[in-house]
Scaffold this motif. Structure first.
Motif, PDB file in Angstrom:
ATOM      1  N   SER A   1       3.973  75.193 -12.812  1.00 41.61           N
ATOM      2  CA  SER A   1       4.921  74.833 -11.759  1.00 41.61           C
ATOM      3  C   SER A   1       4.207  74.030 -10.669  1.00 41.61           C
ATOM      4  N   ASP A   2       3.009  74.474 -10.302  1.00 37.19           N
ATOM      5  CA  ASP A   2       2.256  73.736  -9.280  1.00 37.19           C
ATOM      6  C   ASP A   2       1.850  72.350  -9.759  1.00 37.19           C
ATOM      7  N   LYS A   3       1.698  72.227 -11.062  1.00 34.66           N
ATOM      8  CA  LYS A   3       1.261  70.953 -11.620  1.00 34.66           C
ATOM      9  C   LYS A   3       2.380  69.903 -11.495  1.00 34.66           C
ATOM     10  N   TYR A   4       3.607  70.358 -11.795  1.00 36.21           N
ATOM     11  CA  TYR A   4       4.705  69.376 -11.790  1.00 36.21           C
ATOM     12  C   TYR A   4       5.446  69.351 -10.456  1.00 36.21           C
ATOM     13  N   PHE A   5       5.466  70.462  -9.757  1.00 35.75           N
ATOM     14  CA  PHE A   5       6.168  70.521  -8.466  1.00 35.75           C
ATOM     15  C   PHE A   5       5.218  71.064  -7.410  1.00 35.75           C
TER      16      PHE A   5
ATOM     17  N   PRO B   1      10.657  74.688  -7.480  1.00 38.14           N
ATOM     18  CA  PRO B   1      11.071  74.143  -8.775  1.00 38.14           C
ATOM     19  C   PRO B   1      12.391  74.715  -9.294  1.00 38.14           C
ATOM     20  N   ILE B   2      12.846  75.831  -8.699  1.00 41.64           N
ATOM     21  CA  ILE B   2      14.030  76.507  -9.247  1.00 41.64           C
ATOM     22  C   ILE B   2      15.233  75.568  -9.201  1.00 41.64           C
ATOM     23  N   GLY B   3      15.920  75.423 -10.345  1.00 42.57           N
ATOM     24  CA  GLY B   3      17.098  74.576 -10.417  1.00 42.57           C
ATOM     25  C   GLY B   3      16.775  73.121 -10.720  1.00 42.57           C
ATOM     26  N   LYS B   4      15.495  72.754 -10.628  1.00 45.77           N
ATOM     27  CA  LYS B   4      15.100  71.368 -10.922  1.00 45.77           C
ATOM     28  C   LYS B   4      15.141  71.159 -12.428  1.00 45.77           C
TER      29      LYS B   4
ATOM     30  N   SER C   1      14.514  77.929 -14.397  1.00 42.77           N
ATOM     31  CA  SER C   1      15.244  79.052 -13.800  1.00 42.77           C
ATOM     32  C   SER C   1      14.315  80.045 -13.119  1.00 42.77           C
ATOM     33  N   ALA C   2      13.051  80.023 -13.470  1.00 49.12           N
ATOM     34  CA  ALA C   2      12.154  81.013 -12.861  1.00 49.12           C
ATOM     35  C   ALA C   2      10.709  80.551 -12.963  1.00 49.12           C
TER      36      ALA C   2
END
Lengths: 111, 867
Positions: free
Chosen positions: B239-243, B248-251, B263-264
Motif C-alpha cells: 500500500s505504501d508503495k503505490y499510495f 488507499p481504501i476505495g481506490k 477494500s482493506a
C-alpha cells in the motif's frame, strides 16, 4: 525400670525442671536425676550432653564456664525465660497424659 | 599397674574420631568423668573399678555422636550461604586474581565470550525457526489439507496442493470443520498511472481466510470480500508503495489490465509465516470466470486450509476425511489428511508443490548440537586453565581451611568466581551479538532487529534465556575447578611446592582430546558439506543451465518474439517450453501404452517443448529424433519412462496421453526437480501454447543480452512490462538452504577451532611457565633448540593424534547420514580426512609452537638466576 524410649521423651522436661531449681553442671544434673528416679531410669550419662547442647542451641538454656579456685572448671547451665515457658508447656502436656492414664486406671470396681 | 591418667586420655581419644564433638564438649565430658571417678573413689572403689564403672555408666560414644551431630547439623548448614562478610572478601580476592593474571583471565573470558555469543546467535536462529506460524491465535486448530498419492511400484507421493472442490465439500460435510479457505498463488502486473510492476507474491483466498489466520487488518474491511469479486487487499508495504501519501481504501488499481478496488490494508506478513503474500484477491472471482473449477476434483493446484472446532479430535477427523477425494473422483488413488500448520515449516515430508518458505528440522537440530558443543569447548577451556593453575591458589585454599573455612564455603567461593567471570563474558557476548547481528541476519536469512528483541515481551524471555545460559555455563565451567581446588589438603599447601602441574593432568588431557574431537568432526562436516554443495551445483543435470536467460510472453504472440530473437546477434538458440526446467510438477496417471497392465496405475510427469528447446538446453536425444516443426500428435519420452513402459523400441509406437500420440524419440534423463530427488518417468509433448521462452546466448554477450531481449520485447509488446531471469541464479536459490547451512557451518567450525586453540594456547603457556627451570637446566646441559621444541610440542601433539583417531570414524558416520538424504551425492574420500587431519595438526602445532619456541630460545640465565 523405665524404658529407653520413655526416658528419652522425658529428658527435656526433667533437665529444664532441674535447672529451674537452680543453675547446675552436667555431672550434678545426672546425679540429681539418678537420685530422684532411684536409679530407675535407663540412661547413659553421656546422652545427657547432646541434649544439653541442643537445648542451648534452641536457646532454652544458656551456659557459662565457671573457674573456681579450689575445684575443676565447670560448665554451668542456666534456664532462660524461653526455657521456663517451654517447661510450662511440657508440664501441661505431661499432666494431660497423667490425668488420662489416671482416668483409665483408677476405675472404681463396680458393685 | 593401672594408670588413671593414661586411661582417661585414651578414652577421650575415642571422641576425636567423631566430628560432632568440638573441643569444649570433649572437655566438658572429661570433667564429668573425673567428677564421677572422684565420687566413686570416696565411696571406696579402686581407681580401676571407679574408671570402669564411670565409663560404663557414661555409655557408648557412637550413639551420642549421632545424636549430637544430628542436633548440630542445621547450624553448620545455615552458615553456608549467608556469610555476607565473606562474600565481600570472595569478590575482592576474585577481582584481584583476575587482574593479577591478566593473560589467563583474558583467555578465559575470550573463550567464554565466543562460546556464549555463538550460543546466543544459534538460540535466536533456532527459536525463530521453531516459532514459525506460532503467531496465529488459532494455531492449534488450523490445518492444511495435504495428499498422499499411491502409484504402483512407486513410493508414496506426497502432494501439498489439492483440487478446488475439496475445501468447500469438507466444510459442508463435516461439522468438525468450522472454517476453510483455499489459497492459490497469484502473479499480477500492477499498473497505477505510469507505474507498471509485476507483483508475484499474491494469493487468491476465500473470505473465511480472515477469520482463520491472525493477519490483522489495519484499515478498511474484508466484510464484503466474497460478493465483490474485484476486491483487493494490500499489505502495508505494498500500500505504501503505490499510495505513499494517501488513503488507499476505495481506490482502484489495474491488475493485468483489469480494475480492482482496494477494500482493506493488512499488517505486513511476519517473516516467520510459511504463507507469504503482499496482496490478496478473491477466489470467487476465479470461479465465476471459470465455473468448472467449483467441481474440479481432478487437478491439484491450490492449498486448502481448514479450522477444526475446539472439541474435534484430529485422529477422528483424519479417519473421516481420508477418502474425500476418492469419494468424489472415480479411480482416484489419493488419500488426504490434515497437517497442523505449525508443522509445515519444519516438517520432514518432502511435499510436491511446497511453499517456498520451508526449512528442515535437521538444520535446527544440527545447529543446536553445534551450539552446545561450542559452549562445552569453552567451558572445558575454563576448567583446564583453572585446574592447571590450581597450585597458584593452593596456598590460599590451605590458609582458608586452616582458619576454619569449610569445604562447602570454598566450593561456593570458586563457583561464584566462575559465575562472576561468566557474567562478564555474557555482557561482552551480548554486545558482540548486537554488533554482528546484521551480518548474522544476512548469513542466516533472518531479520532480527535489536529494538524488536528488546520489547517488553520478548525482552523478558531473552533476558531469562541469557541468565539461564550464563548460570548454567558458570556452574558447568566452575564445578570441577571448585571441587578440585577445595579438595586441597592444607598440610600439603603449606609444605612448600608439593603440588605440581601433575594434579588432575589426566582429566585435563581427556578434556583436550574431547575438545579436539568435536572440532575435528566439525571440520570434517564442513568440508563434506562444501564438497557436496559444489558437487550439486556442478552435477550433470542432463542439460546445460549456463548462459540461459528466460522470460514469459503471452502465448498467443510468443512466436513473434522467438522469431524476432532468432535474428539477433549474440543469440545462439531460442526455445519454448511449458515449464521451468527445474520445476516440472505436472503429472498424470492416465497415460496408456501398448502392453500396459490395465490394473496398475503409473504416474508420469509431463511437460511441453518446441522443436528448438532440446537444442537450446543441450539435451541429448538417445533414440529416434527430436521434434520437427511440422510434428503434430507426437511425444518424446525419457529413459525412465521407456523403462517403466518396458518398450524395446519405443520410437514409432503409439501411446494414449491426452489423445493418441506417436513416440518420435527417447531423450536422455534430465533432472526436472530438486537434486534431492531421483529422476522420474516423463512424457514430453509438443504443445502449441507454451509461453516460456529460453534464450541461449554467447557467454561474451552476458552484459548485452538483457538489452537485446528488452528491445525485441518492446517491439512486440510495447504495452507490457518486460521481466527476465537467469537460469543459473534460480539454481542458486534452489539450493539456498544448503548453501546457508554450508556457510554457517563453516563459521561454526572455525569458531570451534579458535576456541579450542585458545584453550590449548593457555594450557601450553602455563606448562611452559612451569617448566622454565627445567628448560633452563636442559639448555645449560646442552639441549639444542630443536631438541627442546620436540620435547615441548610432543605432549600436545600426542593428544591431537588421539583426537584424530577417534574423530575420524565419528565424522565419517555423521556425514554419511547427512549425505544419504541426497539422491546424488559425493562419496567420502580419504583425501578429505587427510585434509582435515592435516589442518588440525598444523593449527595445533602453530598454537603450541609459538610458546614452545619462545621457551626454548629463552636465555637459561633468566630462568635460573633466581635459584
Amino acid at each position: 525400670m523405665i524404658s529407653k524410649n520413655l526416658s528419652a521423651a522425658t529428658t527435656k522436661p526433667i533437665i529444664l525442671g532441674i535447672l529451674k531449681q537452680g543453675n547446675s553442671y552436667g555431672y550434678l544434673i545426672i546425679k540429681k536425676i539418678k537420685e530422684l528416679s532411684d536409679g530407675k531410669m535407663e540412661w547413659s550419662d553421656g546422652m545427657l550432653y547432646p541434649v544439653l547442647h541442643r537445648l542451648e542451641k534452641d536457646e532454652l538454656i544458656k551456659s557459662e564456664w565457671i573457674m573456681a579456685e579450689n575445684s575443676r572448671p565447670r560448665k554451668y547451665y542456666q534456664i532462660t525465660p524461653a526455657g521456663q515457658e517451654a517447661l510450662m508447656v511440657e508440664r501441661e502436656q505431661w499432666l494431660q497424659v497423667n490425668s488420662l492414664l489416671d482416668a483409665l486406671w483408677d476405675v472404681k470396681p463396680t458393685i | 599397674m593401672f594408670d588413671l591418667e593414661k586411661s582417661i586420655k585414651s578414652w577421650l581419644r575415642l571422641f576425636q574420631k567423631h566430628r560432632a564433638f568440638n573441643h569444649g564438649a570433649i572437655r566438658e565430658m572429661e570433667l564429668h568423668l573425673r567428677d564421677h571417678i572422684d565420687d566413686l573413689l570416696t565411696q571406696g572403689y579402686t581407681q580401676q573399678q571407679a574408671f570402669d564403672l564411670a565409663v560404663k555408666e557414661f555409655g557408648e560414644i557412637k550413639p551420642m555422636a549421632k545424636e549430637a551431630y544430628w542436633s548440630q547439623r542445621p547450624k553448620s548448614n545455615n552458615n553456608f550461604f549467608i556469610h555476607t562478610t565473606m562474600l565481600k572478601n570472595y569478590f575482592k580476592i576474585a577481582v584481584r586474581n583476575f587482574i593479577k593474571h591478566k593473560f589467563y583471565t583474558f583467555v578465559n573470558v575470550l573463550g567464554l565470550t565466543v562460546g556464549l555469543s555463538t550460543v546466543f546467535m544459534i538460540g535466536l536462529f533456532v527459536s525463530d525457526e521453531l516459532g514459525f506460524d506460532q503467531f496465529h491465535e488459532k494455531k492449534e486448530l488450523l490445518y492444511r489439507v495435504v495428499e498422499n498419492q499411491y502409484y504402483d511400484g512407486q513410493p508414496v507421493f506426497p502432494v501439498a496442493v489439492t483440487p478446488d472442490a475439496l475445501g468447500p465439500s469438507l466444510y459442508e460435510e463435516y461439522p468438525e470443520i468450522v472454517h476453510f479457505t483455499r489459497a492459490s498463488g497469484q502473479n499480477y502486473n500492477f499498473q497505477l498511472g505510469d507505474l507498471k510492476i509485476a507483483e508475484s507474491n499474491g494469493y487468491m483466498v476465500d473470505e473465511q481466510f480472515f477469520e482463520m489466520f491472525s493477519f490483522p487488518i489495519i484499515k478498511g474491511t474484508a466484510a464484503d470480500f466474497k460478493e465483490k469479486h474485484n476486491t483487493l487487499i494490500l499489505t502495508k508495504d505494498l500500500s505504501d508503495k503505490y499510495f505513499p501519501d494517501e488513503d488507499p481504501i476505495g481506490k482502484s488499481i489495474k491488475l493485468s489490465g483489469e480494475d480492482f478496488v482496494i477494500s482493506a490494508v493488512m499488517e505486513n506478513v511476519p517473516k516467520n509465516s510459511h504463507l507469504y503474500f503482499t496482496y490478496l484477491t478473491n477466489f470467487e472471482k476465479s470461479i465465476s470466470e471459470n465455473p468448472g473449477r467449483a467441481t474440479n476434483w481432478r487437478s491439484n493446484g491450490i492449498y486448502t486450509y481448514v479450522e477444526l472446532s475446539e472439541q474435534a479430535d484430529l485422529t477422528e477427523v483424519n479417519k473421516k476425511v481420508i477418502n474425500q477425494i476418492k469419494k468424489n473422483s472415480e479411480g482416484s488413488i489419493t488419500d488426504i489428511y490434515l497437517q497442523p500448520i505449525t508443522d509445515i515449516y519444519l516438517g520432514d515430508v518432502d511435499f510436491v508443490v511446497e511453499v517456498s518458505r520451508k526449512s528442515q528440522m535437521i538444520y535446527v537440530q544440527i545447529f543446536s548440537i553445534v551450539a552446545v558443543f561450542i559452549l562445552l569447548i569453552s567451558c572445558i577451556n575454563f576448567m583446564n586453565l583453572s585446574t592447571a593453575r590450581s597450585a597458584k591458589r593452593a596456598k590460599e585454599v590451605g590458609l582458608r581451611k586452616t582458619i576454619g573455612a569449610q569445604r562447602s564455603q570454598l566450593i561456593f567461593q570458586f563457583l561464584s568466581e566462575s559465575v562472576l567471570l561468566t557474567m562478564t563474558a555474557v555482557l561482552l557476548s551480548v554486545l558482540l551479538v548486537a554488533l554482528v547481528l546484521p551480518s548474522f541476519n544476512q548469513l542466516a536469512n533472518k531479520d532480527f532487529v535489536i529494538q524488536e528483541l528488546l520489547t517488553a515481551e520478548s525482552g523478558f524471555r531473552l533476558a531469562l534465556g541469557i541468565l539461564l545460559v550464563a548460570i548454567a555455563t558458570g556452574l558447568i565451567a566452575g564445578s570441577y575447578p571448585a571441587l578440585f581446588l577445595s579438595s586441597t589438603k592444607p598440610i600439603d599447601t603449606l609444605n612448600a611446592q608439593s603440588i605440581t602441574l601433575k594434579r588432575g593432568a589426566g582429566l585435563r588431557k581427556a578434556l583436550v582430546i574431547f575438545q579436539f574431537i568435536i572440532s575435528i568432526v566439525l571440520v570434517i562436516g564442513t568440508i563434506a558439506i562444501y564438497q557436496q554443495l559444489s558437487f550439486i551445483q556442478n552435477v550433470d543435470l542432463g542439460y546445460n543451465k549456463e548462459n540461459i536467460i528466460y522470460t514469459s510472453a503471452p502465448s498467443s504472440q510468443v512466436k513473434l518474439l522467438t522469431n524476432e530473437l532468432r535474428g539477433q546477434p549474440g543469440i545462439i538458440n531460442v526455445g519454448r517450453s511449458s515449464h521451468h526446467p527445474a520445476y516440472v510438477l505436472s503429472s498424470s496417471s492416465g497415460f496408456i501404452w501398448p502392453g500396459q497392465n490395465a490394473d496398475e496405475t503409473f504416474l508420469f510427469h509431463y511437460m511441453g517443448m518446441d522443436e528448438h528447446y532440446p537444442a537450446t538446453m543441450e539435451m541429448n536425444i538417445l533414440e529416434g529424433r527430436s521434434f520437427l516443426e511440422a510434428d503434430t500428435a507426437t511425444v518424446m519420452i525419457n529413459e525412465k519412462a521407456k523403462a517403466m513402459m518396458g518398450l524395446e523400441n519405443p520410437v514409432g509406437q503409439t501411446i494414449t496421453a491426452f489423445g493418441e500420440q506417436r513416440i518420435v524419440g527417447v531423450i536422455e534423463d534430465f533432472n526436472f526437480k530438486s537434486i534431492h530427488s531421483e529422476i522420474e518417468p516423463m512424457v514430453i509433448f509438443k504443445f502449441d501454447r507454451m509461453n516460456r521462452v529460453y534464450v541461449k546466448y554467447e557467454p561474451s554477450q552476458k552484459d548485452a543480452i538483457v538489452a537485446t531481449l528488452e528491445n525485441s520485447w518492446n517491439k512486440i509488446f510495447p504495452e507490457r512490462e518486460f521481466s527476465y531471469d537467469f537460469l543459473e541464479e534460480d539454481f542458486q536459490e534452489l539450493y539456498e538452504a544448503e548453501q546457508r547451512t554450508s556457510t554457517l557451518s563453516t563459521y561454526f567450525a572455525i569458531l570451534a577451532i579458535i576456541v579450542s586453540c585458545l584453550g590449548l594456547f593457555g594450557l601450553v603457556s602455563y606448562a611452559m611457565e612451569q617448566r622454565m627451570r627445567e628448560i633452563g637446566i636442559r639448555k645449560v646441559l646442552g639441549a639444542s633448540v630443536s631438541n627442546l621444541f620436540v620435547l615441548l610440542t610432543g605432549d600436545f601433539t600426542k593428544l591431537i593424534l588421539i583426537s584424530l583417531v577417534i574423530s575420524m570414524p565419528l565424522g565419517w558416520y555423521a556425514m554419511n547420514q547427512w549425505l544419504n538424504g541426497f539422491a546424488y551425492h559425493i562419496e567420502l574420500s580419504i583425501g578429505m580426512f587427510v585434509l582435515s587431519a592435516f589442518s588440525a595438526l598444523v593449527i595445533t602445532l602453530l598454537t603450541v609452537s609459538y610458546q614452545s619456541i619462545r621457551a626454548s630460545t629463552n636465555n637459561p640465565v633468566r630462568a635460573l638466576r633466581n635459584e
